[in-house]
Design a protein around this motif. Sequence first.
Motif, mmCIF file in Angstrom:
data_model
loop_
_atom_site.group_PDB
_atom_site.id
_atom_site.type_symbol
_atom_site.label_atom_id
_atom_site.label_comp_id
_atom_site.label_asym_id
_atom_site.label_seq_id
_atom_site.Cartn_x
_atom_site.Cartn_y
_atom_site.Cartn_z
ATOM 1 N N PRO A 133 1.232 -0.910 0.322
ATOM 2 C CA PRO A 133 -0.128 -0.148 0.068
ATOM 3 C C PRO A 133 0.502 1.484 -0.011
ATOM 4 N N ALA A 134 2.277 0.979 0.466
ATOM 5 C CA ALA A 134 3.084 2.679 1.036
ATOM 6 C C ALA A 134 3.124 2.434 -0.776
ATOM 7 N N ASP A 135 3.890 2.102 -1.065
ATOM 8 C CA ASP A 135 4.489 2.440 -1.934
ATOM 9 C C ASP A 135 3.142 2.235 -2.915
ATOM 10 N N ALA A 136 2.200 1.642 -3.880
ATOM 11 C CA ALA A 136 1.047 2.205 -4.291
ATOM 12 C C ALA A 136 0.367 3.368 -4.386
ATOM 13 N N ALA A 137 0.706 3.951 -2.629
ATOM 14 C CA ALA A 137 0.276 5.322 -2.781
ATOM 15 C C ALA A 137 1.501 6.500 -3.393
ATOM 16 N N ARG A 138 2.622 5.631 -3.570
ATOM 17 C CA ARG A 138 3.693 6.913 -3.413
ATOM 18 C C ARG A 138 3.489 6.896 -5.133
ATOM 19 N N ILE A 139 3.509 5.613 -5.790
ATOM 20 C CA ILE A 139 2.553 6.123 -7.263
ATOM 21 C C ILE A 139 1.515 6.796 -7.382
ATOM 22 N N ALA A 140 0.584 6.174 -6.788
ATOM 23 C CA ALA A 140 -0.456 7.078 -7.290
ATOM 24 C C ALA A 140 -0.521 8.561 -7.717
ATOM 25 N N LEU A 141 0.230 9.086 -6.385
ATOM 26 C CA LEU A 141 -0.200 10.271 -5.609
ATOM 27 C C LEU A 141 1.157 10.790 -7.102
ATOM 28 N N SER A 142 2.216 10.670 -7.076
ATOM 29 C CA SER A 142 3.418 11.126 -8.018
ATOM 30 C C SER A 142 2.872 11.694 -9.316
ATOM 31 N N THR A 143 2.271 10.078 -9.886
ATOM 32 C CA THR A 143 1.898 10.604 -10.603
ATOM 33 C C THR A 143 0.774 11.116 -10.814
ATOM 34 N N VAL A 144 0.305 11.319 -10.748
ATOM 35 C CA VAL A 144 -1.488 12.142 -10.852
ATOM 36 C C VAL A 144 -0.577 13.769 -10.620
ATOM 37 N N ALA A 145 0.182 13.996 -9.456
ATOM 38 C CA ALA A 145 0.600 15.096 -9.474
ATOM 39 C C ALA A 145 1.614 15.640 -11.169
ATOM 40 N N GLU A 146 2.598 14.691 -11.650
ATOM 41 C CA GLU A 146 3.243 14.787 -12.572
ATOM 42 C C GLU A 146 2.273 15.744 -13.944
ATOM 43 N N VAL A 147 1.164 14.268 -13.893
ATOM 44 C CA VAL A 147 0.257 14.539 -14.596
ATOM 45 C C VAL A 147 -0.266 15.996 -15.138
#
Length: 187
Positions: A133-147
Amino acid sequence: MVTRITLVEGDITEQQVDAVVNAANSSLLGGGGVDGAIHRRGGPEILADCRRLRASHWGKGLPTGRAVATTAGRLPARWVVHTVGPVFLEGEYEERAGLLASCYRESLRTAAELGARTVAFPAVSAGIFGWPPADAARIALSTVAEVLAGGDARAGAELAEVRFVLFGAEMYGVFEQARAELFGRDG
């Protein structure tokens, strides 16, 4: 336009947004977890649209990391964006992390093409697909922020809100911690 990234604890099938993202299986024909909940609450209209997609362009199913839209049926949203997250396999982390990030990019792009201004995401791959979960959250939030910061102008240009709808206090806390680590306490 400033797009807000918000976190809520709740049921994604109750979100009044333009597009709800479904953590789908590749068949697009329903399943367990978020996928099953969306199909049950959304009704047969979603399944009918998914069957049309399978009969046309996606005959072999939707590949991991891609996204496609259907009606939202009886959900309080306009569309469902279906994306297939990767199953977590430690030995293939880099490739699969890229596929997980692609789920978020492709879902935002698909939602933007529909004209969506508000999008609700679950924690893709963080359930039965076993992603930590912690890694999934990091990937999700950083990807959305980048977009949203212009990493993909087509996907983020018209969005007013990207909402992560997290099932249970534990998952909400994991995303809240990841957001604080990535963007600071006010992020």
